[in-house]
Write a protein that holds these residues in place. Structure first.
Motif, PDB file in Angstrom:
ATOM      1  N   HIS A  31      90.976  33.435 -13.923  1.00 47.57           N
ATOM      2  CA  HIS A  31      89.906  33.873 -14.831  1.00 47.57           C
ATOM      3  C   HIS A  31      88.677  32.972 -14.694  1.00 47.57           C
ATOM      4  CE1 HIS A  31      88.630  34.806 -19.261  1.00 47.57           C
ATOM      5  NE2 HIS A  31      87.834  35.364 -18.383  1.00 47.57           N
ATOM      6  N   GLU A  32      88.938  31.692 -14.602  1.00 48.52           N
ATOM      7  CA  GLU A  32      87.839  30.722 -14.481  1.00 48.52           C
ATOM      8  C   GLU A  32      87.004  31.004 -13.223  1.00 48.52           C
ATOM      9  OE1 GLU A  32      87.209  28.868 -16.978  1.00 48.52           O
ATOM     10  OE2 GLU A  32      85.456  28.080 -15.896  1.00 48.52           O
ATOM     11  N   VAL A  33      87.683  31.304 -12.115  1.00 47.08           N
ATOM     12  CA  VAL A  33      86.967  31.590 -10.860  1.00 47.08           C
ATOM     13  C   VAL A  33      86.131  32.868 -11.026  1.00 47.08           C
ATOM     14  CG1 VAL A  33      87.264  32.208  -8.418  1.00 47.08           C
ATOM     15  CG2 VAL A  33      88.694  30.426  -9.441  1.00 47.08           C
ATOM     16  N   LEU A  34      86.726  33.891 -11.640  1.00 44.69           N
ATOM     17  CA  LEU A  34      85.994  35.153 -11.829  1.00 44.69           C
ATOM     18  C   LEU A  34      84.769  34.957 -12.729  1.00 44.69           C
ATOM     19  CD1 LEU A  34      89.161  37.330 -12.101  1.00 44.69           C
ATOM     20  CD2 LEU A  34      87.231  37.953 -10.638  1.00 44.69           C
ATOM     21  N   ARG A  35      84.927  34.146 -13.745  1.00 41.82           N
ATOM     22  CA  ARG A  35      83.802  33.904 -14.664  1.00 41.82           C
ATOM     23  C   ARG A  35      82.649  33.234 -13.950  1.00 41.82           C
ATOM     24  NH1 ARG A  35      85.413  30.263 -19.183  1.00 41.82           N
ATOM     25  NH2 ARG A  35      83.226  30.574 -19.719  1.00 41.82           N
ATOM     26  N   THR A  36      82.961  32.297 -13.065  1.00 44.01           N
ATOM     27  CA  THR A  36      81.860  31.598 -12.410  1.00 44.01           C
ATOM     28  C   THR A  36      81.317  32.376 -11.211  1.00 44.01           C
ATOM     29  OG1 THR A  36      83.540  30.251 -11.347  1.00 44.01           O
ATOM     30  CG2 THR A  36      82.362  29.227 -13.146  1.00 44.01           C
ATOM     31  N   HIS A  37      82.172  33.162 -10.517  1.00 41.60           N
ATOM     32  CA  HIS A  37      81.704  33.847  -9.300  1.00 41.60           C
ATOM     33  C   HIS A  37      81.216  35.272  -9.535  1.00 41.60           C
ATOM     34  CE1 HIS A  37      83.647  30.471  -7.397  1.00 41.60           C
ATOM     35  NE2 HIS A  37      83.173  30.861  -6.226  1.00 41.60           N
ATOM     36  N   VAL A  38      81.710  35.951 -10.592  1.00 38.99           N
ATOM     37  CA  VAL A  38      81.354  37.363 -10.785  1.00 38.99           C
ATOM     38  C   VAL A  38      80.496  37.515 -12.046  1.00 38.99           C
ATOM     39  CG1 VAL A  38      82.231  39.723 -10.982  1.00 38.99           C
ATOM     40  CG2 VAL A  38      83.464  38.079  -9.596  1.00 38.99           C
ATOM     41  N   ARG A  39      81.122  37.458 -13.217  1.00 40.20           N
ATOM     42  CA  ARG A  39      80.391  37.451 -14.496  1.00 40.20           C
ATOM     43  C   ARG A  39      81.341  36.976 -15.575  1.00 40.20           C
ATOM     44  NH1 ARG A  39      81.371  41.994 -12.482  1.00 40.20           N
ATOM     45  NH2 ARG A  39      82.537  43.637 -13.501  1.00 40.20           N
ATOM     46  N   ASP A  40      80.743  36.657 -16.735  1.00 41.12           N
ATOM     47  CA  ASP A  40      81.536  36.031 -17.786  1.00 41.12           C
ATOM     48  C   ASP A  40      82.129  37.091 -18.713  1.00 41.12           C
ATOM     49  OD1 ASP A  40      82.669  34.311 -19.500  1.00 41.12           O
ATOM     50  OD2 ASP A  40      80.833  33.324 -20.158  1.00 41.12           O
ATOM     51  N   LEU A  41      83.375  37.462 -18.471  1.00 37.27           N
ATOM     52  CA  LEU A  41      84.073  38.421 -19.340  1.00 37.27           C
ATOM     53  C   LEU A  41      85.168  37.663 -20.093  1.00 37.27           C
ATOM     54  CD1 LEU A  41      84.368  41.505 -16.928  1.00 37.27           C
ATOM     55  CD2 LEU A  41      82.675  41.116 -18.732  1.00 37.27           C
ATOM     56  N   PRO A  42      85.538  38.175 -21.287  1.00 38.33           N
ATOM     57  CA  PRO A  42      86.446  37.384 -22.138  1.00 38.33           C
ATOM     58  C   PRO A  42      87.891  37.269 -21.647  1.00 38.33           C
ATOM     59  CG  PRO A  42      85.910  39.495 -23.171  1.00 38.33           C
ATOM     60  CD  PRO A  42      85.034  39.377 -21.970  1.00 38.33           C
ATOM     61  N   HIS A  43      88.362  38.213 -20.832  1.00 38.05           N
ATOM     62  CA  HIS A  43      89.776  38.187 -20.448  1.00 38.05           C
ATOM     63  C   HIS A  43      89.936  38.484 -18.956  1.00 38.05           C
ATOM     64  CE1 HIS A  43      90.799  38.209 -24.679  1.00 38.05           C
ATOM     65  NE2 HIS A  43      89.992  39.236 -24.846  1.00 38.05           N
ATOM     66  N   LEU A  44      91.009  37.984 -18.393  1.00 44.67           N
ATOM     67  CA  LEU A  44      91.282  38.285 -16.979  1.00 44.67           C
ATOM     68  C   LEU A  44      91.432  39.799 -16.767  1.00 44.67           C
ATOM     69  CD1 LEU A  44      91.943  37.415 -14.092  1.00 44.67           C
ATOM     70  CD2 LEU A  44      94.310  37.008 -14.817  1.00 44.67           C
ATOM     71  N   ALA A  45      92.069  40.480 -17.743  1.00 45.77           N
ATOM     72  CA  ALA A  45      92.305  41.922 -17.576  1.00 45.77           C
ATOM     73  C   ALA A  45      91.013  42.735 -17.665  1.00 45.77           C
ATOM     74  CB  ALA A  45      93.296  42.409 -18.637  1.00 45.77           C
ATOM     75  N   SER A  46      89.893  42.095 -17.998  1.00 42.50           N
ATOM     76  CA  SER A  46      88.626  42.842 -18.069  1.00 42.50           C
ATOM     77  C   SER A  46      88.008  43.051 -16.686  1.00 42.50           C
ATOM     78  CB  SER A  46      87.600  42.103 -18.930  1.00 42.50           C
ATOM     79  OG  SER A  46      88.180  41.539 -20.068  1.00 42.50           O
ATOM     80  N   TYR A  47      88.512  42.350 -15.669  1.00 45.37           N
ATOM     81  CA  TYR A  47      87.906  42.452 -14.328  1.00 45.37           C
ATOM     82  C   TYR A  47      88.564  43.563 -13.514  1.00 45.37           C
ATOM     83  CZ  TYR A  47      85.732  38.018 -15.474  1.00 45.37           C
ATOM     84  OH  TYR A  47      84.993  37.036 -16.089  1.00 45.37           O
TER      85      TYR A  47
END
Ligand code: GLA
Length: 394
Positions: free
Chosen positions: A241-257
């Motif tokens: 989740h941390e990687v997705l938040r910094t590389h893609v966009r800041d969403l509240p949960h891993l399942a949101s991607y």
């Protein structure tokens, strides 16, 4: 109402209650265990899950006390616990054993409502313990419902679920998601709960017991790694989740991607976190498909969702084991089986198979032969039905 009926257990808890706590009135309650049709390991990732309350669970006989003493008994456990409210504390301890669950609920209920009186209680269950059918959530929810009823606090079912979840997370110290407590507290006859754990929000989806039965396949393998493996998965998902938040966009949960987001971050995440995140993204899609299949009365399609959920939980999420892979494959190869997957956290314990009514005996025979010849162990079977939510019994 489709009330659960286990007359033998009801008699047994009543007899023990009188023997340990004397004559006089007491009340009896029930809360169900659950199976999760699809949505493995999505709850703590803020995803969507599809659990169903079953017609087995935990029974409780209880009487309030005028002092603050707590006296707990179980027909399934030798340990007897008698403790004063002041000794309960904020966290369970080894001496409390199984009673840590109801004591945690008592503590969280007290914090939420201010009601601090003690009680005496006898518990008993007809769920296989520690097998992935949520006996602990059922103990918590039945205690929460009983305290709510005894004190007339009239909390909503979801508030009872949150108290039960807080007891497990905070008091007992298991970092599980909210699925099990919500599945037990919000269960309804003839329906499956579609729970959006981010929120949480939920809806009920019809389940037709005349079209489909649930056979529990017990590998008899203890879930020894369940706690450490579970916490490890929670940590791996947090790092994905941390990687997705910094590389893609800041969403509240891993399942949101989306799966595309996850693919984009593959090299930044490293292979293990990538596979955990891929399971989460693809499992979200399977939960959606499974809910649509249920609404369309398409049990064949629902079964396919179970099969691919198992493959992903085993391959990408790595929470299966040989026993669970073999037992589900054997079930899938039988006529009349819609689909099969592990249930609960995995790492041993039980799997479920959805089948056309009337097929259970033939399936059992085939699965037992395959499992025995591979592991030399006799698996257990239980035919479960869809059940009610928690209820006071007469
Ligand atoms: C255990 C946990 C649940 C859920 C499942 C996996 O049963 O208690 O909260 O995470 O595992 O789907």
């Amino acid at each position: 109402m489709n009330a659960p009926t286990a007359p033998r257990l009801l008699d047994a808890i009543s007899t023990r209650f009188r023997a340990d706590f004397g004559d006089g009135p007491f009340r009896r309650f029930f809360a169900p265990g659950r199976i999760n049709l699809v949505g493995a390991h999505l709850d703590y990732n803020g995803g969507d899950v599809l659990p169903m309350a079953v017609d087995r669970g935990i029974y409780l006989a209880i009487r309030p006390r005028s002092d603050d003493r707590l006296r707990l008994r179980s027909l399934d456990q030798k340990l007897v616990v008698d403790v004063d409210a002041g000794q309960v504390g904020a966290r369970t301890r080894p001496a409390f054993g199984w009673a840590g669950y109801p004591l945690g609920v008592w503590q969280c209920f007290r914090e939420a409502t201010g009601h601090a009186a003690g009680f005496e209680a006898v518990f008993a269950g007809d769920l296989p313990m520690a097998s992935g059918l949520s006996s602990s959530a059922a103990i918590e929810v039945v205690t929460a419902l009983a305290l709510d009823t005894l004190h007339g606090t009239r909390l909503e079912r979801q508030q009872l679920a949150l108290i039960a979840h807080k007891a497990e997370n905070g008091f007992v110290g298991v970092r599980c998601g909210i699925m099990d407590q919500f599945a037990s507290a919000l269960g309804r006859a003839g329906q499956v709960l579609l729970l959006h754990c981010a929120g949480p929000r939920w809806e009920h989806v019809p389940f037709d017991p005349t079209a489909c039965e649930v056979l529990v396949l017990d590998t008899r393998k203890p879930r020894l790694l369940a706690k450490s493996g579970f916490n490890e998965r929670v940590a791996q998902c947090a790092s994905a989740h941390e990687v997705l938040r910094t590389h893609v966009r800041d969403l509240p949960h891993l399942a949101s991607y989306s799966l595309a987001d996850v693919e984009q971050c593959r090299s930044a995440m490293g292979e293990t976190s990538y596979r955990r995140a891929r399971h989460v993204a693809t499992e979200m899609e399977r939960t959606r498909t499974a809910a649509l299949a249920l609404r369309a009365h398409d049990y064949q399609r629902l079964g396919q969702c179970l099969n691919s959920s198992h493959a992903s939980a085993s391959g990408d999420y790595e929470v299966s084991c040989d026993e669970l892979d073999v037992i589900t494959a054997a079930a899938r190869s039988c006529d009349g089986v819609f689909g099969s997957r592990l249930t609960g956290a995995g790492f041993g314990g039980c799997a479920i198979a959805l089948l056309r009514p009337g097929q259970a005996e033939v399936v059992q025979e085939h699965v037992a032969t395959a499992f025995r010849s591979r592991f030399g162990v006799e698996p257990g079977f239980d035919l479960l039905r869809n059940g009610t939510g928690p209820v006071e019994l007469g």
